[in-house]
Design an enzyme around this catalytic site. Sequence first.
Site, short mmCIF file in Angstrom:
data_model
loop_
_atom_site.label_atom_id
_atom_site.label_comp_id
_atom_site.label_asym_id
_atom_site.label_seq_id
_atom_site.Cartn_x
_atom_site.Cartn_y
_atom_site.Cartn_z
N ARG A 143 0.82 -1.22 0.00
CA ARG A 143 0.00 0.00 0.00
C ARG A 143 0.85 1.27 0.00
NH1 ARG A 143 -5.11 -1.69 3.85
NH2 ARG A 143 -6.18 -2.80 2.18
N LYS A 179 -20.50 -15.11 2.34
CA LYS A 179 -21.94 -14.96 2.55
C LYS A 179 -22.66 -14.17 1.47
CE LYS A 179 -21.36 -13.62 6.95
NZ LYS A 179 -21.88 -12.92 8.09
N GLY A 196 -10.65 -8.12 -0.25
CA GLY A 196 -9.40 -8.44 0.43
C GLY A 196 -8.96 -9.88 0.23
N GLY A 208 -14.67 -3.23 0.39
CA GLY A 208 -16.01 -2.66 0.55
C GLY A 208 -16.28 -1.55 -0.44
P1 ADP Z 1 -13.51 -10.96 -0.32
O1 ADP Z 1 -12.67 -10.52 0.85
O2 ADP Z 1 -12.69 -11.27 -1.52
O3 ADP Z 1 -14.64 -10.01 -0.60
P2 ADP Z 1 -15.15 -12.61 1.34
O4 ADP Z 1 -14.60 -11.95 2.56
O5 ADP Z 1 -16.56 -12.35 0.98
O6 ADP Z 1 -14.20 -12.34 0.08
O7 ADP Z 1 -15.05 -14.19 1.50
C1 ADP Z 1 -13.82 -14.83 1.71
C2 ADP Z 1 -13.95 -15.95 2.68
O8 ADP Z 1 -14.94 -16.88 2.27
C3 ADP Z 1 -12.67 -16.74 2.79
O9 ADP Z 1 -12.17 -16.62 4.11
C4 ADP Z 1 -13.07 -18.16 2.48
O10 ADP Z 1 -12.46 -19.12 3.31
C5 ADP Z 1 -14.56 -18.14 2.72
N1 ADP Z 1 -15.24 -19.20 1.98
C6 ADP Z 1 -15.20 -19.43 0.65
N2 ADP Z 1 -15.90 -20.52 0.33
C7 ADP Z 1 -16.41 -21.01 1.47
C8 ADP Z 1 -17.21 -22.15 1.80
N3 ADP Z 1 -17.63 -22.97 0.85
N4 ADP Z 1 -17.55 -22.33 3.08
C9 ADP Z 1 -17.11 -21.49 4.03
N5 ADP Z 1 -16.37 -20.40 3.80
C10 ADP Z 1 -16.00 -20.16 2.54
MG MG Z 2 -13.00 -10.69 2.98
#
Ligand code: ADP
Ligand code: MG
Length: 393
Positions: free
Chosen positions: A36, A197, A350, A373
């Site tokens: 960063r 989620k 992230g 976000g």
């Molecule tokens: P980003 O940070 O890229 O926006 P998120 O924070 O929404 O992504 O989601 C990332 C998390 O989702 C990771 O920690 C990953 O382990 C979890 N994850 C992905 N697939 C599954 C799954 N099938 N069951 C539980 N957790 C999951």
């Molecule tokens: Mg995340």
Amino acid sequence: MEKATIRDIDVAGKKVLVRVDYNVPMENGAITDDTRIRATIPTLRHLLANGAAVILASHLGRPKGAPVPEFSLAPAAKRLAELLGQEVAFASDCVGPVPEAMARDLKPGQVLLLENLRFHKEEEKNGPDFARSLAALADVLVNDAFGVSHRAHASVEGVTRYLPAVAGLLMEKEIDFLSRAVTSPAHPYVAIIGGAKVSDKIGVISNLLTKVDTLIIGGGMANTFIAAQGYATGKSLVEEDKLELAKSLLADAKARGVRLLLPGDVVVADRFAADAAAKVVSIDAIPEGWMALDIGPASSQTFAQALADAKLIVWNGPMGVFEMDAFAQGTEAVAKAVAASAATSIVGGGDSVAAIEKMGVQSKISHISTGGGASLEFLEGKVLPGIAAIRDK
Ligand code: ADP
Ligand code: MG
């Protein structure tokens, strides 16, 4: 409307307050990843070369409105000095007599970093007195902190009531790429949404359905869609209160003629652990008591094919629990497919960015967003307060 950038203004002899995102990971007072800080160098070099005196402001961690030594930005000043190859002064506070005197004495070509903005609760509360004190240090604000621009904090929004604001080069790149996805997407436009989620990403999914040709859903959130279609999902992460929403999103995709791809096979585990027993099953055969932690190989192949002829790809959210090697294949396959595609590719989030780095394909991605976000809100079509506050060209 295009936003004004540091290239549109004359900064010679000016005091320029630059809001950066130096919220870097630290361990025992040492910076473990300076990405960063490095990312801001082009903006800083431009300003310094054009005769500005540069005053940098950032937050670090969550000190909750009071000085916490472990969240001091002093190590960032040291690292920045090494990267710039010049002295970087450090002010022990971001407002008040100390930074005021230091800012007043700062000469063109010199750099001053202020202490953590979030040592004052007024930063996140957007307190007008705090914003005015920050503004008093400079003649102009440069916002190069995309990752906090979805928040109306004092240093990105409040301060612009007292100072003209323009975009830094990092911010310019974020706006440039993300607005391509929102306003004039190239087709075929394929979005991949995954992660933990559905509830985190409802807004973005709804908005993407109005724009994309294909929407790929994987990761933990796919389980809620699988359950919504009536399949048994065992102990998989399923949001029971989002089943109706998932059904309506599926119906919406159909009505709009959007191809919505869900995994047809998954990797299931008997518990949430790196060394759990694991096997590949079709989504109609998830055993009771097991949980889906990754998309299966057939899904990886289908998703990769859907990405092959895309002209624009937006990716947010890993396909599985990629932090554990046993459940990283789906994310790896998608990362490789995105990297191999000739499309303009934009990756945000992230964990998604961490996955891209883990797979070593950063250089093959057109744009890696610095804001999780913030990039989601931008893709939802929301107006980000920190960006709205930047003057138009
Ligand atoms: P980003 O940070 O890229 O926006 P998120 O924070 O929404 O992504 O989601 C990332 C998390 O989702 C990771 O920690 C990953 O382990 C979890 N994850 C992905 N697939 C599954 C799954 N099938 N069951 C539980 N957790 C999951
Ligand atoms: Mg995340």
